[in-house]
Design a protein around this motif. Sequence first.
Motif, PDB file in Angstrom:
ATOM      1  N   GLU A  50       0.814  -1.213   0.000  1.00 28.27           N
ATOM      2  CA  GLU A  50       0.000   0.000   0.000  1.00 28.27           C
ATOM      3  C   GLU A  50       0.851   1.268   0.000  1.00 28.27           C
ATOM      4  N   SER A  51       2.061   1.185   0.530  1.00 31.23           N
ATOM      5  CA  SER A  51       2.956   2.346   0.573  1.00 31.23           C
ATOM      6  C   SER A  51       3.588   2.636  -0.792  1.00 31.23           C
ATOM      7  N   GLY A  52       3.433   1.723  -1.758  1.00 31.10           N
ATOM      8  CA  GLY A  52       4.024   1.908  -3.073  1.00 31.10           C
ATOM      9  C   GLY A  52       5.301   1.107  -3.266  1.00 31.10           C
ATOM     10  N   TYR A  53       5.795   0.499  -2.201  1.00 28.37           N
ATOM     11  CA  TYR A  53       7.000  -0.314  -2.249  1.00 28.37           C
ATOM     12  C   TYR A  53       6.721  -1.592  -3.038  1.00 28.37           C
ATOM     13  N   THR A  54       7.596  -1.916  -3.999  1.00 24.04           N
ATOM     14  CA  THR A  54       7.399  -3.126  -4.799  1.00 24.04           C
ATOM     15  C   THR A  54       8.517  -4.127  -4.515  1.00 24.04           C
ATOM     16  N   ARG A  55       8.156  -5.398  -4.603  1.00 21.41           N
ATOM     17  CA  ARG A  55       9.105  -6.489  -4.423  1.00 21.41           C
ATOM     18  C   ARG A  55       8.891  -7.503  -5.524  1.00 21.41           C
ATOM     19  N   LYS A  56       9.980  -8.066  -6.017  1.00 22.61           N
ATOM     20  CA  LYS A  56       9.888  -9.114  -7.029  1.00 22.61           C
ATOM     21  C   LYS A  56      10.081 -10.462  -6.373  1.00 22.61           C
ATOM     22  N   GLY A  57       9.322 -11.427  -6.854  1.00 25.56           N
ATOM     23  CA  GLY A  57       9.415 -12.784  -6.349  1.00 25.56           C
ATOM     24  C   GLY A  57       9.128 -13.776  -7.462  1.00 25.56           C
ATOM     25  N   ILE A  58       9.112 -15.042  -7.111  1.00 26.75           N
ATOM     26  CA  ILE A  58       8.872 -16.125  -8.062  1.00 26.75           C
ATOM     27  C   ILE A  58       7.609 -16.866  -7.656  1.00 26.75           C
ATOM     28  N   VAL A  59       6.669 -17.010  -8.593  1.00 22.06           N
ATOM     29  CA  VAL A  59       5.462 -17.802  -8.355  1.00 22.06           C
ATOM     30  C   VAL A  59       5.855 -19.271  -8.461  1.00 22.06           C
ATOM     31  N   LEU A  60       5.636 -20.025  -7.374  1.00 19.75           N
ATOM     32  CA  LEU A  60       5.958 -21.447  -7.369  1.00 19.75           C
ATOM     33  C   LEU A  60       4.785 -22.295  -7.838  1.00 19.75           C
ATOM     34  N   ASP A  61       3.588 -21.941  -7.383  1.00 21.24           N
ATOM     35  CA  ASP A  61       2.383 -22.604  -7.870  1.00 21.24           C
ATOM     36  C   ASP A  61       1.195 -21.671  -7.677  1.00 21.24           C
ATOM     37  N   TYR A  62       0.129 -21.951  -8.411  1.00 18.85           N
ATOM     38  CA  TYR A  62      -1.056 -21.104  -8.328  1.00 18.85           C
ATOM     39  C   TYR A  62      -2.297 -21.906  -8.680  1.00 18.85           C
ATOM     40  N   SER A  63      -3.445 -21.400  -8.245  1.00 18.82           N
ATOM     41  CA  SER A  63      -4.745 -21.945  -8.614  1.00 18.82           C
ATOM     42  C   SER A  63      -5.651 -20.761  -8.901  1.00 18.82           C
ATOM     43  N   GLU A  64      -6.911 -21.016  -9.169  1.00 20.75           N
ATOM     44  CA  GLU A  64      -7.815 -19.904  -9.454  1.00 20.75           C
ATOM     45  C   GLU A  64      -8.133 -19.089  -8.205  1.00 20.75           C
ATOM     46  N   SER A  65      -7.835 -19.617  -7.013  1.00 20.40           N
ATOM     47  CA  SER A  65      -8.141 -18.889  -5.785  1.00 20.40           C
ATOM     48  C   SER A  65      -6.924 -18.232  -5.126  1.00 20.40           C
ATOM     49  N   GLY A  66      -5.700 -18.609  -5.508  1.00 17.84           N
ATOM     50  CA  GLY A  66      -4.539 -18.014  -4.867  1.00 17.84           C
ATOM     51  C   GLY A  66      -3.231 -18.500  -5.461  1.00 17.84           C
ATOM     52  N   LEU A  67      -2.132 -18.093  -4.837  1.00 17.93           N
ATOM     53  CA  LEU A  67      -0.816 -18.468  -5.333  1.00 17.93           C
ATOM     54  C   LEU A  67       0.203 -18.477  -4.206  1.00 17.93           C
ATOM     55  N   ARG A  68       1.329 -19.125  -4.460  1.00 15.00           N
ATOM     56  CA  ARG A  68       2.443 -19.189  -3.519  1.00 15.00           C
ATOM     57  C   ARG A  68       3.645 -18.542  -4.178  1.00 15.00           C
ATOM     58  N   ILE A  69       4.233 -17.557  -3.487  1.00 12.56           N
ATOM     59  CA  ILE A  69       5.363 -16.804  -4.033  1.00 12.56           C
ATOM     60  C   ILE A  69       6.564 -16.941  -3.098  1.00 12.56           C
ATOM     61  N   ARG A  70       7.744 -17.080  -3.679  1.00 13.97           N
ATOM     62  CA  ARG A  70       8.991 -17.088  -2.913  1.00 13.97           C
ATOM     63  C   ARG A  70       9.760 -15.810  -3.230  1.00 13.97           C
ATOM     64  N   PHE A  71      10.197 -15.128  -2.165  1.00 20.51           N
ATOM     65  CA  PHE A  71      10.966 -13.891  -2.298  1.00 20.51           C
ATOM     66  C   PHE A  71      12.432 -14.156  -1.955  1.00 20.51           C
ATOM     67  N   PRO A  72      13.346 -13.265  -2.373  1.00 29.55           N
ATOM     68  CA  PRO A  72      14.761 -13.492  -2.090  1.00 29.55           C
ATOM     69  C   PRO A  72      15.144 -13.314  -0.618  1.00 29.55           C
ATOM     70  N   ASN A  73      14.316 -12.628   0.179  1.00 27.10           N
ATOM     71  CA  ASN A  73      14.622 -12.462   1.601  1.00 27.10           C
ATOM     72  C   ASN A  73      13.368 -12.653   2.440  1.00 27.10           C
ATOM     73  N   ASN A  74      13.514 -12.614   3.755  1.00 33.35           N
ATOM     74  CA  ASN A  74      12.426 -12.939   4.681  1.00 33.35           C
ATOM     75  C   ASN A  74      11.721 -11.719   5.261  1.00 33.35           C
ATOM     76  N   GLU A  75      11.366 -10.760   4.466  1.00 33.24           N
ATOM     77  CA  GLU A  75      10.636  -9.591   4.974  1.00 33.24           C
ATOM     78  C   GLU A  75       9.203  -9.978   5.302  1.00 33.24           C
ATOM     79  N   THR A  76       8.680  -9.410   6.378  1.00 33.06           N
ATOM     80  CA  THR A  76       7.292  -9.656   6.758  1.00 33.06           C
ATOM     81  C   THR A  76       6.371  -8.864   5.846  1.00 33.06           C
ATOM     82  N   MET A  77       5.338  -9.511   5.350  1.00 30.79           N
ATOM     83  CA  MET A  77       4.391  -8.880   4.432  1.00 30.79           C
ATOM     84  C   MET A  77       3.167  -8.368   5.191  1.00 30.79           C
ATOM     85  N   PRO A  78       2.564  -7.262   4.716  1.00 31.17           N
ATOM     86  CA  PRO A  78       1.323  -6.790   5.329  1.00 31.17           C
ATOM     87  C   PRO A  78       0.154  -7.711   4.951  1.00 31.17           C
TER      88      PRO A  78
END
Length: 109
Positions: A50-78
Amino acid sequence: MSILTRLLGHRKTETVTPSRIEDVTSSRRSEGYARPLRAQVYREATVTLESGYTRKGIVLDYSESGLRIRFPNNETMPRQLSVNARSVGISGRAQVVWQKGSEVGLKLI
């Protein structure tokens, strides 16, 4: 052997009963509960907070209801954020359902 028995005591055999979690998951399977089919991919995605900060990650798997993403570091997400994974056809608002280390589970809103 009698010295070991005196030191360690008699060995008792225990019966293992399934935990409540196993009961719940096994009952879900019997009720026809099926997890949505997930497509295994390895594609880039961008998450915008929401603050405008962007992060890039890799989608590991997804379905029509959601997805799982892996990021390069362990930052806590809102709790809520925007996700853009055009390579798999997903773009829009999402809610963080779980986070374990650098992997995040998102539910599409």
